[in-house]
Design a protein around this motif. Structure first.
Motif, mmCIF file in Angstrom:
data_model
loop_
_atom_site.group_PDB
_atom_site.id
_atom_site.type_symbol
_atom_site.label_atom_id
_atom_site.label_comp_id
_atom_site.label_asym_id
_atom_site.label_seq_id
_atom_site.Cartn_x
_atom_site.Cartn_y
_atom_site.Cartn_z
ATOM 1 N N ASP A 53 -37.636 39.938 26.089
ATOM 2 C CA ASP A 53 -37.740 40.956 25.628
ATOM 3 C C ASP A 53 -36.651 42.222 25.845
ATOM 4 O O ASP A 53 -36.112 42.953 25.240
ATOM 5 C CB ASP A 53 -39.123 41.639 25.510
ATOM 6 N N ASN A 56 -33.182 41.026 24.887
ATOM 7 C CA ASN A 56 -33.428 42.351 23.359
ATOM 8 C C ASN A 56 -32.394 43.401 23.473
ATOM 9 O O ASN A 56 -32.265 43.447 21.766
ATOM 10 C CB ASN A 56 -33.824 41.286 22.651
ATOM 11 N N ALA A 57 -33.937 43.770 23.678
ATOM 12 C CA ALA A 57 -33.103 45.199 23.872
ATOM 13 C C ALA A 57 -32.273 46.010 24.231
ATOM 14 O O ALA A 57 -31.545 46.948 23.422
ATOM 15 C CB ALA A 57 -34.650 46.365 24.590
ATOM 16 N N ALA A 60 -29.822 45.268 21.425
ATOM 17 C CA ALA A 60 -30.131 46.018 20.851
ATOM 18 C C ALA A 60 -29.288 47.685 20.650
ATOM 19 O O ALA A 60 -28.375 48.075 19.809
ATOM 20 C CB ALA A 60 -31.341 46.342 19.694
ATOM 21 N N ALA A 61 -29.675 48.128 22.101
ATOM 22 C CA ALA A 61 -29.181 49.350 22.507
ATOM 23 C C ALA A 61 -28.086 49.432 22.695
ATOM 24 O O ALA A 61 -26.918 50.258 21.940
ATOM 25 C CB ALA A 61 -29.985 49.248 23.021
ATOM 26 N N SER A 64 -25.646 49.141 19.036
ATOM 27 C CA SER A 64 -25.963 50.343 18.423
ATOM 28 C C SER A 64 -24.974 51.668 19.284
ATOM 29 O O SER A 64 -24.223 51.846 18.020
ATOM 30 C CB SER A 64 -27.205 51.213 18.056
ATOM 31 N N ILE A 88 -32.629 54.071 22.136
ATOM 32 C CA ILE A 88 -33.495 52.934 21.289
ATOM 33 C C ILE A 88 -34.205 51.596 22.353
ATOM 34 O O ILE A 88 -34.760 50.885 22.127
ATOM 35 C CB ILE A 88 -32.028 52.210 20.583
ATOM 36 N N MET A 89 -33.688 52.002 23.729
ATOM 37 C CA MET A 89 -34.396 50.738 24.519
ATOM 38 C C MET A 89 -35.574 51.294 24.639
ATOM 39 O O MET A 89 -37.348 50.599 24.701
ATOM 40 C CB MET A 89 -33.711 51.199 25.959
ATOM 41 N N GLN A 92 -37.841 50.205 21.704
ATOM 42 C CA GLN A 92 -38.067 48.525 21.448
ATOM 43 C C GLN A 92 -39.731 47.912 21.929
ATOM 44 O O GLN A 92 -40.440 48.901 23.258
ATOM 45 C CB GLN A 92 -37.567 47.755 22.245
ATOM 46 N N SER A 93 -40.666 47.394 21.600
ATOM 47 C CA SER A 93 -41.537 46.070 21.738
ATOM 48 C C SER A 93 -41.537 45.757 23.308
ATOM 49 O O SER A 93 -43.327 45.675 23.564
ATOM 50 C CB SER A 93 -41.672 44.837 21.055
ATOM 51 N N LYS A 96 -44.164 48.298 24.518
ATOM 52 C CA LYS A 96 -45.592 48.707 24.280
ATOM 53 C C LYS A 96 -46.413 48.901 24.769
ATOM 54 O O LYS A 96 -47.343 49.735 24.738
ATOM 55 C CB LYS A 96 -45.677 48.661 22.769
#
Length: 412
Positions: A53, A56-57, A60-61, A64, A88-89, A92-93, A96
């Motif tokens: 996770d 992936n974060a 993605a960040a 972007s 963005i990070m 991310q999930s 959470k």
């Protein structure tokens, strides 16, 4: 005294030989290690998921931020892009289930490093992000002295904003009868219209409300977006001027069951735009003649195209074909034709062998059409299969960005 010593020795030997209660003693001694081993198994699985996770974060960040650099034409500052990575990070999930304090610690561990390289053609941008997260471990592991595990992820992305790239691009576009069929996109500008599909063609469907955007209109919108994107990436582009560009040459040829009259490659995008906007849907599907025309115009032995770029000061240039269909190769019949399909594949192979880059777009096409265009594309990244108007517009825009060199990508 001797009897007492004898009794003592005998009792000691009996005690040492007695196996009763050994299991309980061994279990008591080994219990911390057993519980620790069980905790390791549980935590290993959880740690791998959290690390995945986290990676992936970070990916993605970072991607972007690289994309934002390109889309802002390099105008966003490094600090703005670094802040975007953190924002963005933290959305991310992986964050959470963290407490507010844990989330703050994670945010403070995000470290991004950026670099820019200015060239005569534009600016190259690179951003690398590293993040560390201390994962609290199951209390069972506390029995073996382990309370936390530090996980880390690293991601790097690159992008560029070019001041223009010399290229010659030829559009090979399907305008067969099926291009009059409706898409799933509603045309809110019209209250009445003629909607067609495969079952109703050439007569309109019984219900003409709501109005749907047809495939030909979608294609024209997509081509317009492609040409506009090329113009924005071309610092020499002029809306009114001769030549209209010193970097970009374009042309287009349409086909149904035969190729339409061709036009030569020309500087800029104006002629190609006018050609596409005049297209209408009719006839069968055979890309052979149109694709051959594009190949002959771009092949490396075509001295006139090389000379045109040379006169503009371009020592080298990209050669690109964009092949689009919404069907399968039928010729002038209603069913698929192997000879036509095979002829198209042969020309695609010849063009790729000549180092011409081929992008393909199978727009709401059947499986045979998709299979053909997958084979024709230079790579999997050059093949698109849009299923509605929004997707074909995005596909043509992506082609323009790749053609002009303005792309974003993860590098690790």
């Amino acid at each position: 005294m001797m009897f007492e010593r004898f009794d003592t020795m005998r009792c000691l030997r009996r005690l040492l030989a007695d196996r009763q209660g050994n299991f309980a003693m061994i279990t008591a001694l080994a219990l911390p290690m057993l519980m620790g081993a069980a905790g390791v198994g549980l935590e290993f699985t959880r740690a791998m998921q959290v690390k995945s996770d986290l990676q992936n974060a970070a990916d993605a960040a970072t991607l972007s931020a690289a994309t934002q650099f390109r889309e802002s034409e390099g105008k966003k500052s490094d600090e703005e892009l670094k802040a975007q990575v953190a924002q963005i990070m933290m959305g991310q999930s992986v964050t959470k289930e963290l407490s507010e304090a844990e989330a703050k610690i994670l945010e403070n561990s995000i470290n991004s490093v950026t670099s820019r390289n200015e060239t005569t053609k534009g600016t190259n941008f690179k951003i690398s992000t590293t993040v560390n997260y201390r994962l609290p471990l199951n209390p069972l592991l506390g029995l073996v002295g382990a309370t936390s595990l530090t996980l880390s992820a690293t991601s790097t992305a690159e992008s560029s904003f070019n001041n223009g790239a010399p290229l010659s691009l030829y559009l090979v576009l399907d305008h067969s009868g099926s291009m009059a069929f409706k898409t799933d996109s509603i045309d809110s500008r019209k209250s009445t219209c003629s909607n067609y599909d495969e079952a109703s063609w050439p007569k309109p469907m019984r219900s003409n409300r709501p109005c749907y955007i047809d495939k030909m209109t979608s294609l024209k919108t997509a081509v317009s977006f492609l040409l506009d994107t090329l113009n924005k990436s071309d610092p020499t582009a002029k809306s009114n001027g001769n030549p209209a560009s010193q970097l970009v040459r374009t042309s287009a040829v349409a086909y149904n069951d035969k190729a339409s009259p061709t036009q030569g490659l020309d500087w800029g995008t104006k002629r190609a735009s006018g050609y596409v906007n005049a297209l209408s849907a009719t006839g069968g599907t055979d890309a052979t003649g149109a694709l051959n025309a594009a190949f002959n115009a771009l092949k490396s032995t075509n001295a006139s195209e090389i000379e045109a770029h040379k006169q503009a000061g371009n020592k080298s240039f990209q050669r690109i074909i964009v092949l689009m269909t919404d069907g399968e190769m039928t010729g002038n019949s209603a069913s698929w034709s192997y000879p036509v399909d095979n002829a198209v594949r042969t020309t695609c192979a010849q063009a790729k062998a000549d180092d011409i880059k081929i992008f393909t777009v199978a727009f709401m096409a059947p499986d045979r059409g998709k299979s053909l265009l997958q084979a024709c594309a230079t790579s999997a990244e050059n093949y698109y299969a849009p299923e509605n108007m929004e997707e074909i517009v995005e596909a043509f825009g992506d082609i323009a960005r790749k053609a002009s060199g303005n792309v974003s990508r993860l590098t690790n």
